[in-house]
Design a protein around this motif. Sequence first.
Motif, short mmCIF file in Angstrom:
data_model
loop_
_atom_site.label_atom_id
_atom_site.label_comp_id
_atom_site.label_asym_id
_atom_site.label_seq_id
_atom_site.Cartn_x
_atom_site.Cartn_y
_atom_site.Cartn_z
N SER A 113 0.25 117.56 -16.80
CA SER A 113 1.35 116.68 -16.37
C SER A 113 2.01 117.13 -15.06
O SER A 113 2.68 116.34 -14.41
CB SER A 113 2.41 116.56 -17.47
OG SER A 113 2.95 117.84 -17.73
N CYS A 114 1.84 118.40 -14.67
CA CYS A 114 2.39 118.86 -13.40
C CYS A 114 1.61 120.07 -12.91
O CYS A 114 0.95 120.76 -13.68
CB CYS A 114 3.88 119.18 -13.51
SG CYS A 114 4.23 120.72 -14.36
N ASP A 154 4.67 116.34 -10.04
CA ASP A 154 4.50 115.61 -11.30
C ASP A 154 3.24 114.76 -11.20
O ASP A 154 3.07 113.99 -10.26
CB ASP A 154 5.73 114.74 -11.55
CG ASP A 154 5.70 114.04 -12.89
OD1 ASP A 154 4.76 114.27 -13.67
OD2 ASP A 154 6.62 113.25 -13.15
#
Length: 156
Positions: A113-114, A154
């Motif tokens: 996710s990041c 992100d």
Amino acid sequence: MFRLIKNEMNKIDIEKEIMNSNEEYNTIAFDKEFLKEEDIFKEHKEAEELDIERYLVKTGEEYIGILNYGMSSPRFQKPWLSLIAIHKKYQGLGYAKKLYMAYEKLMKDKQVSCIQIAVHSTNEKALNFWTSLGFIKFDERTYEGKVFFSFEKDLS
């Protein structure tokens, strides 16, 4: 377009050539223009301790760069990009951005996710590059007498 070749000790001369084509980066990161074999050995040892995956980047028959990343950063336990280095003779051709985009796709495929990175505070070229790709500064720290900025992007 790119092939990632596992960067192992038997390829140290290739890694050294790529790194030593980047004298400005070496001066910022290592306080010297040119790395020696023992410097590369030290990088391999540190990467092993930090569980960093190390790759040489090849296009056609030419080695053009290095990509190093880990899935759990030492400070924040998040996926992190440790190094993208492009051989000086291949800079300015868009390879760094294309390599980063391939890395980002790899991370998205792993459902990350990041992504985090740390950049030397004095490396203006890198700071501009990473912010142009959407990374946002979230922390600052001093390590071994050098100031680093931590950035995150992100991916969700």
